[in-house]
Design a protein around this motif. Sequence first.
Motif, PDB file in Angstrom:
ATOM      1  N   ILE A  68       0.839  -1.203   0.000  1.00 49.92           N
ATOM      2  CA  ILE A  68       0.000   0.000   0.000  1.00 49.92           C
ATOM      3  C   ILE A  68       0.874   1.253   0.000  1.00 49.92           C
ATOM      4  N   TYR A  69       1.965   1.235   0.776  1.00 46.65           N
ATOM      5  CA  TYR A  69       2.865   2.394   0.824  1.00 46.65           C
ATOM      6  C   TYR A  69       3.642   2.543  -0.492  1.00 46.65           C
ATOM      7  N   ALA A  70       4.196   1.428  -0.978  1.00 46.55           N
ATOM      8  CA  ALA A  70       5.029   1.493  -2.189  1.00 46.55           C
ATOM      9  C   ALA A  70       4.228   1.926  -3.412  1.00 46.55           C
ATOM     10  N   PHE A  71       2.934   1.579  -3.449  1.00 44.70           N
ATOM     11  CA  PHE A  71       2.097   1.905  -4.617  1.00 44.70           C
ATOM     12  C   PHE A  71       1.100   3.024  -4.291  1.00 44.70           C
ATOM     13  N   ARG A  72       1.473   3.866  -3.347  1.00 44.83           N
ATOM     14  CA  ARG A  72       0.566   4.922  -2.886  1.00 44.83           C
ATOM     15  C   ARG A  72       0.198   5.924  -3.985  1.00 44.83           C
ATOM     16  N   ASN A  73       1.057   6.044  -4.995  1.00 44.70           N
ATOM     17  CA  ASN A  73       0.783   6.993  -6.076  1.00 44.70           C
ATOM     18  C   ASN A  73      -0.032   6.376  -7.217  1.00 44.70           C
ATOM     19  N   VAL A  74      -0.344   5.090  -7.090  1.00 47.99           N
ATOM     20  CA  VAL A  74      -1.125   4.400  -8.121  1.00 47.99           C
ATOM     21  C   VAL A  74      -2.599   4.427  -7.727  1.00 47.99           C
ATOM     22  N   GLU A  75      -3.456   4.580  -8.711  1.00 48.44           N
ATOM     23  CA  GLU A  75      -4.897   4.586  -8.452  1.00 48.44           C
ATOM     24  C   GLU A  75      -5.330   3.250  -7.847  1.00 48.44           C
ATOM     25  N   GLN A  76      -6.102   3.322  -6.767  1.00 55.06           N
ATOM     26  CA  GLN A  76      -6.596   2.141  -6.046  1.00 55.06           C
ATOM     27  C   GLN A  76      -5.430   1.210  -5.651  1.00 55.06           C
ATOM     28  N   TYR A 126      -4.720  -0.043  -2.916  1.00 54.81           N
ATOM     29  CA  TYR A 126      -5.100  -1.140  -2.028  1.00 54.81           C
ATOM     30  C   TYR A 126      -5.422  -2.417  -2.805  1.00 54.81           C
ATOM     31  N   LEU A 127      -5.855  -2.278  -4.076  1.00 52.03           N
ATOM     32  CA  LEU A 127      -6.146  -3.466  -4.877  1.00 52.03           C
ATOM     33  C   LEU A 127      -4.882  -4.277  -5.148  1.00 52.03           C
ATOM     34  N   TYR A 128      -3.764  -3.587  -5.313  1.00 49.08           N
ATOM     35  CA  TYR A 128      -2.491  -4.285  -5.507  1.00 49.08           C
ATOM     36  C   TYR A 128      -2.124  -5.058  -4.240  1.00 49.08           C
ATOM     37  N   ALA A 129      -2.360  -4.454  -3.079  1.00 45.99           N
ATOM     38  CA  ALA A 129      -2.068  -5.125  -1.809  1.00 45.99           C
ATOM     39  C   ALA A 129      -2.958  -6.346  -1.619  1.00 45.99           C
ATOM     40  N   ILE A 130      -4.240  -6.190  -1.917  1.00 41.50           N
ATOM     41  CA  ILE A 130      -5.169  -7.316  -1.778  1.00 41.50           C
ATOM     42  C   ILE A 130      -4.801  -8.433  -2.747  1.00 41.50           C
ATOM     43  N   ALA A 131      -4.462  -8.064  -3.984  1.00 38.25           N
ATOM     44  CA  ALA A 131      -4.065  -9.069  -4.983  1.00 38.25           C
ATOM     45  C   ALA A 131      -2.828  -9.828  -4.523  1.00 38.25           C
ATOM     46  N   ALA A 132      -1.859  -9.111  -3.943  1.00 31.04           N
ATOM     47  CA  ALA A 132      -0.637  -9.763  -3.457  1.00 31.04           C
ATOM     48  C   ALA A 132      -0.941 -10.721  -2.310  1.00 31.04           C
ATOM     49  N   ILE A 133      -1.842 -10.329  -1.412  1.00 22.82           N
ATOM     50  CA  ILE A 133      -2.185 -11.200  -0.280  1.00 22.82           C
ATOM     51  C   ILE A 133      -2.944 -12.434  -0.750  1.00 22.82           C
ATOM     52  N   ILE A 134      -3.884 -12.256  -1.689  1.00 20.94           N
ATOM     53  CA  ILE A 134      -4.623 -13.409  -2.231  1.00 20.94           C
ATOM     54  C   ILE A 134      -3.659 -14.353  -2.945  1.00 20.94           C
ATOM     55  N   THR A 135      -2.709 -13.784  -3.688  1.00 17.28           N
ATOM     56  CA  THR A 135      -1.698 -14.602  -4.364  1.00 17.28           C
ATOM     57  C   THR A 135      -0.862 -15.358  -3.349  1.00 17.28           C
ATOM     58  N   LEU A 136      -0.511 -14.678  -2.286  1.00 16.78           N
ATOM     59  CA  LEU A 136       0.272 -15.300  -1.207  1.00 16.78           C
ATOM     60  C   LEU A 136      -0.506 -16.465  -0.579  1.00 16.78           C
ATOM     61  N   ILE A 137      -1.793 -16.239  -0.309  1.00 16.48           N
ATOM     62  CA  ILE A 137      -2.632 -17.303   0.270  1.00 16.48           C
ATOM     63  C   ILE A 137      -2.721 -18.483  -0.700  1.00 16.48           C
ATOM     64  N   HIS A 138      -2.894 -18.183  -1.976  1.00 21.17           N
ATOM     65  CA  HIS A 138      -2.911 -19.227  -3.009  1.00 21.17           C
ATOM     66  C   HIS A 138      -1.641 -20.063  -2.943  1.00 21.17           C
ATOM     67  N   ILE A 191       4.168  -2.903 -13.916  1.00 18.68           N
ATOM     68  CA  ILE A 191       2.852  -2.377 -14.313  1.00 18.68           C
ATOM     69  C   ILE A 191       2.760  -0.899 -13.949  1.00 18.68           C
ATOM     70  N   ARG A 192       3.222  -0.542 -12.762  1.00 18.59           N
ATOM     71  CA  ARG A 192       3.183   0.853 -12.321  1.00 18.59           C
ATOM     72  C   ARG A 192       4.003   1.739 -13.263  1.00 18.59           C
TER      73      ARG A 192
END
Length: 293
Positions: free
Chosen positions: A141-149, A151-163, A209-210
């Motif tokens: 969330i901090y590293a991609f703070r300048n990217v739109e939404q 938090y979606l990148y953070a959620i995607a990373a966590i879901i990928t991690l859980i996978h 992507i960023r």
Amino acid sequence: MNLLSKRIYLFYFSIVAIVISIILLVVPGLPLGIDFTSGSTITYRWEDKNPTQDQISESMEKAGFDTSIIQSMGNKEFFIRTSDLGLNGKEKIDDQLKDLIGELPVTLDVNTVGSSVAENTIRNSIIAVFIASLFVMLYIIYAFRNVEQAYLYAIAAIITLIHDVFVVMGLFILISLFVGSVVNSIFIVGILTVIGYSVNDTIVIFDRIRENLIINKSTEFINVVNMSVRESVTRSLGTSVTTSIVILSMLLFGGQSLRDFLIVLLLGVIIGTYSSIFVASNLLLTWRYGLRK
């Protein structure tokens, strides 16, 4: 080349892999070692005789340890996992082995873990995985703070991690049915390493992507993601192949003490590479377009 052209099939494949892994976690479940269940382990080696597992099992039963698990390690070495030996359980086992096999084996290692220690191990393992996941989310969330939404990148990373964690555990269960691997403290170290590796690979692609979003502002998001994956895939595959070769070498020629850790690590590298390319980026596209585009 559009690497994500069949993303709906990759999406369903990942879901099926997670569901199968969850089923395996229920039946037959993770093969927990004494770090999590309490009990004792003994490693024996015979100098002259070459006993069978049935002979050792019979000796354990006569000594009063009916639920023992016996694993041959080659070179006349056997690993035995059983209930708590108590004060004189080891001596009883030695006597029975000597009477039945005709030779007193050399004891290479003896470990005993009490129930309180096992409970602490379970609690600390859960806390460690949770804290690692939390810091991963906060960092993204901090590293991609300048990217739109962002938090979606953070959620995607966590879901990928859980996978990754679930699929690695599912594959580990399948492998344990053939080689007798168990879940112990070093397994948790392996899982935490898998989390780090998975996140590292995912962030590399997200960062690309960023960068491409900034450079190609007029390009459609799906094309930016596909371009970023293409630019990162060679690096990801190259890193994974070289890392896997090193792990395989250690797995084939190293000792038994690191075997379970290396199995987890190898599975994590393979699954982490797949998920960073085809799961993490797929999730970003799914949130933007749904499953059909």
